[in-house]
Design an enzyme around this catalytic site. Sequence first.
Site, short mmCIF file in Angstrom:
data_model
loop_
_atom_site.label_atom_id
_atom_site.label_comp_id
_atom_site.label_asym_id
_atom_site.label_seq_id
_atom_site.Cartn_x
_atom_site.Cartn_y
_atom_site.Cartn_z
N GLU A 74 -7.74 5.21 14.52
CA GLU A 74 -8.30 5.14 13.17
C GLU A 74 -9.62 4.37 13.23
OE1 GLU A 74 -5.73 4.17 9.78
OE2 GLU A 74 -7.15 2.57 9.28
N THR B 273 -11.06 6.23 7.53
CA THR B 273 -10.60 5.65 6.27
C THR B 273 -11.52 6.05 5.12
OG1 THR B 273 -11.79 3.60 6.60
CG2 THR B 273 -9.52 3.68 7.42
N ARG C 173 -2.21 6.92 -2.00
CA ARG C 173 -2.48 6.53 -3.39
C ARG C 173 -3.74 5.68 -3.47
NH1 ARG C 173 1.01 2.02 -6.20
NH2 ARG C 173 -0.40 0.85 -4.84
N HIS D 37 6.59 -1.17 1.37
CA HIS D 37 5.31 -1.35 0.68
C HIS D 37 5.40 -2.64 -0.14
CE1 HIS D 37 2.16 -0.74 -2.35
NE2 HIS D 37 1.56 -0.05 -1.40
C1 LIG Z 1 -1.81 4.50 7.75
C2 LIG Z 1 -2.45 3.97 6.48
C3 LIG Z 1 -3.79 4.30 6.19
C4 LIG Z 1 -4.39 3.85 5.01
N1 LIG Z 1 -5.69 4.19 4.75
C5 LIG Z 1 -6.27 3.82 3.59
C6 LIG Z 1 -7.61 4.22 3.26
O1 LIG Z 1 -8.28 4.90 4.04
N2 LIG Z 1 -8.13 3.83 2.06
C7 LIG Z 1 -7.40 3.06 1.17
O2 LIG Z 1 -7.93 2.75 0.10
N3 LIG Z 1 -6.14 2.66 1.45
C8 LIG Z 1 -5.56 3.01 2.63
N4 LIG Z 1 -4.26 2.62 2.92
C9 LIG Z 1 -3.56 1.73 1.99
C10 LIG Z 1 -2.79 2.50 0.88
O3 LIG Z 1 -3.70 3.17 0.04
C11 LIG Z 1 -1.98 1.44 0.11
O4 LIG Z 1 -0.97 0.90 0.91
C12 LIG Z 1 -1.45 1.88 -1.23
O5 LIG Z 1 -1.08 0.70 -1.97
C13 LIG Z 1 -0.21 2.77 -1.18
O6 LIG Z 1 -0.54 4.02 -0.73
P1 LIG Z 1 0.62 5.11 -0.45
O7 LIG Z 1 -0.07 6.37 -0.16
O8 LIG Z 1 1.59 4.59 0.52
O9 LIG Z 1 1.29 5.15 -1.92
P2 LIG Z 1 2.67 5.70 -2.48
O10 LIG Z 1 3.38 6.57 -1.54
O11 LIG Z 1 2.36 6.24 -3.83
O12 LIG Z 1 3.54 4.35 -2.63
C14 LIG Z 1 3.03 3.22 -3.32
C15 LIG Z 1 4.18 2.46 -3.97
O13 LIG Z 1 4.72 3.25 -5.04
C16 LIG Z 1 6.11 3.50 -4.84
N5 LIG Z 1 6.39 4.86 -5.29
C17 LIG Z 1 6.02 6.01 -4.67
N6 LIG Z 1 6.42 7.06 -5.42
C18 LIG Z 1 7.04 6.56 -6.54
C19 LIG Z 1 7.65 7.14 -7.68
N7 LIG Z 1 7.73 8.47 -7.83
N8 LIG Z 1 8.18 6.31 -8.62
C20 LIG Z 1 8.09 4.96 -8.48
N9 LIG Z 1 7.53 4.36 -7.41
C21 LIG Z 1 7.01 5.15 -6.45
C22 LIG Z 1 6.34 3.30 -3.34
O14 LIG Z 1 7.68 2.93 -3.06
C23 LIG Z 1 5.36 2.17 -3.04
O15 LIG Z 1 5.90 0.93 -3.38
C24 LIG Z 1 -3.64 3.04 4.11
C25 LIG Z 1 -2.31 2.69 4.42
C26 LIG Z 1 -1.72 3.14 5.58
C27 LIG Z 1 -0.30 2.74 5.90
#
Ligand SMILES: Cc1cc2nc3c(=O)[nH]c(=O)nc-3n(C[C@H](O)[C@H](O)[C@H](O)COP(=O)(O)OP(=O)(O)OC[C@H]3O[C@@H](n4cnc5c(N)ncnc54)[C@H](O)[C@@H]3O)c2cc1C
Length: 292
Positions: A15, A46, A105, A146
């Site tokens: 990454e 990213t 997200r 998370h």
């Molecule tokens: C490998 C990796 C790369 C990343 N790269 C970036 C990047 O390039 N740019 C950036 O800005 N951020 C990045 N992040 C950070 C990421 O955007 C954050 O961790 C963000 O807070 C959560 O993203 P997610 O896609 O996991 O969200 P989600 O999958 O939506 O989860 C977020 C939270 O919501 C909860 N949730 C999910 N679905 C539901 C539902 N239907 N109802 C209720 N709760 C729910 C989950 O349990 C979790 O607590 C990265 C993280 C990782 C692990």
Amino acid sequence: MENFFEKLEPSYTFEIFPPKGNASTAGTYAVIDSLVSFNPDLISVTYGAGGSSRDNTVEITSGIQNKYHVCGVAHLTCVGTTRNELRDILNRLKANNVRNILALRGDLKDESDLGEFHHASELIKFIKDEFGNDFDVFAACYPEKHPEAKSLEEDLIHLKEKCDLGVKALISQLFFDNDIFCAWRDKARAIGIKQPIIAGVMPITSAAQISKVVELCGASVPERVRRFVNVYGHNQGAVKEAGIAYATEQIIDLLARDVEGIHLYTMNQADTVRRIDAGIRSVLYTRRYKSN
Ligand SMILES: Cc1cc2nc3c(=O)[nH]c(=O)nc-3n(C[C@H](O)[C@H](O)[C@H](O)COP(=O)(O)OP(=O)(O)OC[C@H]3O[C@@H](n4cnc5c(N)ncnc54)[C@H](O)[C@@H]3O)c2cc1C
């Protein structure tokens, strides 16, 4: 479509982050020049949640794909973004032959950030509904849950929802304790998550970095790591040596524990990657030979 899973398991991926705002891309391309010499299966780029580097993510991922002929994965966040904006970015990525997206997200500063999308699952569904099979979609996962999730179990249920939408593979948040990762992986498998789970490893290169990382993602820091950061912390060179050695051993152990892939958070430090690569290469190839 590019499919790095047709290559050998375990996968080996990197990454990087793009330059901010109007900064030159030359430095980033110099990093990529070095990284491609280690034959990664993909390089992911990213995406700045604040919007500062979105165009650069598109440009750099396209460069990885088209100039270096390495699979480029564009991170894409949906928080505070409209469907039209996302459609535009996805169309630009598609036009540039980028066919792999890490659908996220994005971090929330407060609830008013949310906009049209509330969870990454909605972005995954949007990509599938609008673009069919044009993109392979990756998603993030959290071996120590998370930070917003009430429990590991609840977080896993939402992870399964993402997987059921047709995610290709999961890339994990960084962690330092392999026992925690493997116990979590067992729980994910027990609820029917079948996708490859790629283990995210970040080498510690300074005392300040570890405090920041722990604050941001809440990763558990093993006593051994705390000790070397405390004892060598005043000397950045020494912490970096210890961090490279720790990450190398961590990867060797993960490979022995049958992980499906290693994802190195490179922090754009090609020299650190070179050192780790030298330490793990024979183990990586031994695992690939064993698996196939
Ligand atoms: C490998 C990796 C790369 C990343 N790269 C970036 C990047 O390039 N740019 C950036 O800005 N951020 C990045 N992040 C950070 C990421 O955007 C954050 O961790 C963000 O807070 C959560 O993203 P997610 O896609 O996991 O969200 P989600 O999958 O939506 O989860 C977020 C939270 O919501 C909860 N949730 C999910 N679905 C539901 C539902 N239907 N109802 C209720 N709760 C729910 C989950 O349990 C979790 O607590 C990265 C993280 C990782 C692990």
